[in-house]
Design an enzyme around this catalytic site. Structure first.
Site, PDB file in Angstrom:
ATOM      1  N   VAL A   1       1.044  -1.314   0.012  1.00  0.00           N
ATOM      2  CA  VAL A   1      -0.311   0.345   0.408  1.00  0.00           C
ATOM      3  C   VAL A   1       0.874   1.056   0.145  1.00  0.00           C
ATOM      4  O   VAL A   1       0.504   2.300  -0.204  1.00  0.00           O
ATOM      5  CB  VAL A   1      -0.655  -0.297   1.282  1.00  0.00           C
TER       6      VAL A   1
ATOM      7  N   LYS B   1      -7.581  -0.814   9.589  1.00  0.00           N
ATOM      8  CA  LYS B   1      -9.001  -1.609   9.962  1.00  0.00           C
ATOM      9  C   LYS B   1      -8.451  -1.375  11.750  1.00  0.00           C
ATOM     10  O   LYS B   1      -9.146  -1.685  12.382  1.00  0.00           O
ATOM     11  CB  LYS B   1      -9.300  -2.012   9.401  1.00  0.00           C
TER      12      LYS B   1
ATOM     13  N   ILE C   1     -13.236   1.556  -2.166  1.00  0.00           N
ATOM     14  CA  ILE C   1     -14.227   2.115  -2.623  1.00  0.00           C
ATOM     15  C   ILE C   1     -14.201   3.528  -2.032  1.00  0.00           C
ATOM     16  O   ILE C   1     -14.538   3.264  -0.525  1.00  0.00           O
ATOM     17  CB  ILE C   1     -15.165   0.599  -2.395  1.00  0.00           C
TER      18      ILE C   1
ATOM     19  N   GLU D   1      -4.324 -15.314   3.039  1.00  0.00           N
ATOM     20  CA  GLU D   1      -2.596 -15.332   3.664  1.00  0.00           C
ATOM     21  C   GLU D   1      -2.152 -16.686   3.894  1.00  0.00           C
ATOM     22  O   GLU D   1      -3.058 -17.930   3.705  1.00  0.00           O
ATOM     23  CB  GLU D   1      -2.093 -14.773   4.862  1.00  0.00           C
TER      24      GLU D   1
ATOM     25  N   ASP E   1     -11.942  -9.752   9.488  1.00  0.00           N
ATOM     26  CA  ASP E   1     -11.262  -8.357   8.831  1.00  0.00           C
ATOM     27  C   ASP E   1     -12.549  -7.984   8.816  1.00  0.00           C
ATOM     28  O   ASP E   1     -12.229  -6.820   8.914  1.00  0.00           O
ATOM     29  CB  ASP E   1     -10.835  -9.225   7.505  1.00  0.00           C
TER      30      ASP E   1
ATOM     31  N   LYS F   1     -14.594  -4.205   9.915  1.00  0.00           N
ATOM     32  CA  LYS F   1     -15.029  -3.352   8.512  1.00  0.00           C
ATOM     33  C   LYS F   1     -16.114  -2.905   9.481  1.00  0.00           C
ATOM     34  O   LYS F   1     -16.595  -1.241   9.190  1.00  0.00           O
ATOM     35  CB  LYS F   1     -14.730  -3.514   8.309  1.00  0.00           C
TER      36      LYS F   1
END
Lengths: 409, 409
Positions: free
Chosen positions: A12, A100, A131, A185, A196, A200
């Protein structure tokens, strides 16, 4: 010229630098300014990178440089990202993150500290990758009551479920494919066990309510038990199986959870395939709004972070709904067991006499599915409280329940 | 307290008042302020309305009142909406509109005048009703290169196409249903002939490029010729028929058009049903982003207008991409005939000898569809230039071409 620092030069972080280069003209058009990557914080060296001279190993270089006004945290993990973010705030720098885990765990303290120091903390890339749903919720939808959120927010599991449906492969095979493609992963637990997505939905719920739930309050169910039989039953009954994170605003509280769902084909979420994500927000006056796009990947995630940078540069960020998050207290978060759902149920017929009668006796109205595999009976039940469903299953009155998947309303 | 005036108290205008009442708490949370509807301009009286005392018949009452800072134009039509908007700008008032006809026709002059007078002109509700795609494009996507837009932007025609597909009814029957449900006008031309969608794609293209095309430059094809045979062929070949407005950024220009399309089921646009709209924007770094929601209706449209009001109140609007629209000049808009498409073609077999050979001779690679109705041959062609396709069809070498629908790429 606006000077920024990037913390973490991985997938990233390096994407941020690339997006800034590639979109220089667009950034100038939007902000009448340019972005300069002054520092990169990373333990590694990048001898091949054009940014090699900007790499520093000590965060204090960045914190003490008054020219750096924005810090982009792309490190992941709670520590030391938390400490670095707090240090940046204290030095009067705004911070942007894709983290996150950090926002879901420490959002209350971070939002408070940013306000206290008069700086901005943005986290568009933490949910839904590229998004732009967070800015849209905080600007356009914020004048409406956000009553309901349902999101496919994990690309890895959505890829697996898409392959199971369209490719007819098993969960294990699909997972292996996802791993070989780099989507999953080696240890896929955070994805497949819903952790995850849990983070979120905690973040999106906090935007809607100002209340950040604790992980322990948010039910998350693994999707590793989904079988080809489930996927087939979903198709036969006009559904897709999806891993959905959900939020419901209630009279005096909220409930939020992550679990596999039978999503009706009439719902646009049912048609989101592969690694794409979709987030549907239902508002009192606006009705349903869904955002769709790439939930991960270097450039989409980095682009979302650059959009946070430009939102600070243009002043747009100052007009976004202010995040006054608090910890949930008392009974604000309604336990998962108190929610009601319609369920897909698959029962081994040799495990129970008179399956149909038992089902109707215990669960009330239920629709029996045609085409069930030999030796099984399948139903879609009417709405029933999770607590009651669990005691019916655990009590054994329904015989051997091999699958139980909630239908999305 | 922010005083506003509403021009036109019809479906949308009265919705604005209702959204402001209902969402008072959310508006206060977002803006730390309240909105007061000080005036309503309408020729009619509303003796039953709680707003009856605020109705005025003379625009100058509103223009000359310094307390009114925002004017919400929900009149529709170019005149006198244009004159009223210009008068408001000159008096230092910002204006919000749902009027796509006005923005598509006079956007250049209006954006320029707003900038000149230091006020804001917002038009979220002019495209996609309640869908917040315009603010999202102008804030989040603006730092990226918007290269491609495809939108289902007309709910009436999407309802008709959905009924033809799911209900197996003809175009005429579906149109009648839409009319009886109030989705379509007695004269449905603006919807079914693509004029409404044409205006909307002109607006979105201008956001992406700063260039507002003229209507005459934007090809719009009616969807009234779509038959059940087309809908059936789409299903057989893995597509849905949709009326799509499209924009493509080219090397030194753009092209934009509205026509019925075969949309592959792998595209989320293929699954947008009933009166819902979907707008997909493809950016260089972010990839595909799709916005989905209610494209019309009193409350969704009004909510989008109220989100424009609150964006002015919070200052967010000042951080949005500034609209410096210009008229398209020279060869900036590439004519429709120069685009290339893959086509669905249906040919009457008795009208031509050796259909397959002719097709391959004239069109090159083409895939023949299985299950064509008796007496017909159906193909999905490779990409071919629109100009060449037209001369092949007009030249009669393909025999009697009964249907020709472009496939969405």
């Amino acid at each position: 010229m606006t000077n920024i620092a990037i913390l973490g030069f991985g997938v990233v972080g390096s994407g941020i630098a690339r997006v800034i280069e590639t979109n220089e003209a667009e950034i100038r058009r939007l902000t009448s300014d340019t972005i300069n990557v002054k520092y990169i914080l990373d333990k590694r060296e990048f001898p091949e990178s054009p940014y090699k001279d900007r790499v520093v190993k000590d965060i204090s270089v960045i914190i003490s440089d008054p020219e750096v006004s924005i810090v982009c945290e792309a490190m992941g993990g709670v520590h030391p990202a938390y400490e670095f973010t707090m240090a940046a705030f204290m030095a009067g720098k705004s911070v942007i993150t894709s983290n996150k885990e950090l926002v879901a765990n420490c959002g209350v303290e971070l939002m408070h500290a940013a306000r206290k120091h008069g700086v901005i903390y943005l986290f568009e890339a933490s949910v839904g990758g590229g998004i732009p749903e967070i800015r849209s919720m905080r600007t356009s939808l914020a004048m409406d009551r956000m009553e309901k959120i349902d999101g496919i927010m994990n690309g890895t599991t959505n890829y697996i479920l898409t392959r199971m449906k369209n490719g007819g492969v098993s969960f294990e095979e699909a997972l292996k494919e996802a791993q070989s493609l780099g989507y999953a992963e080696a240890n896929p637990s955070a994805d497949v066990d819903g952790i995850d997505a849990q983070r979120k939905i905690m973040i999106l719920s906090a935007i809607a309510t100002n209340k950040l739930a604790e992980e322990a309050q948010v039910y998350a169910e693994t999707m590793t038990k989904i079988s080809s039989m489930d996927v087939d039953a979903a198709s036969r009954s006009g559904h897709s199986v999806k891993l959905v994170g959900s939020f419901r605003k209630l009279e005096d509280g909220m409930t939020l959870y992550v679990c596999p769902r039978f999503v009706p084909l009439s719902d646009p979420l049912a048609h989101i395939e592969d690694v794409f994500n979709g987030i549907k927000v239902t508002c009192a006056m606006t009705g349903d709004v869904m955002y769709y796009g790439r939930g991960a990947g270097s450039y989409p995630t980095a682009a979302a972070m650059v959009s946070d940078i430009t939102a600070i540069m243009t002043g747009c960020a100052k007009g976004e709904l202010i995040m006054r998050w608090r910890h949930t207290e008392g009974e604000y978060v309604v336990p998962f067991e108190e929610n009601s759902f319609s369920y897909y149920v698959r029962i081994k017929t040799d495990s129970v006499s008179d399956t149909d009668e038992k089902i109707h006796l215990v669960l009330g109205d239920a629709k029996k599915l045609e085409g069930a595999p030999l030796g099984y009976a399948e139903y879609i039940t009417a709405e029933i409280c999770e607590k009651d469903m669990r005691s019916a299953v655990d009590g054994g009155t329904l015989g051997e329940v091999e699958s139980l998947i909630r239908v999305l309303d």
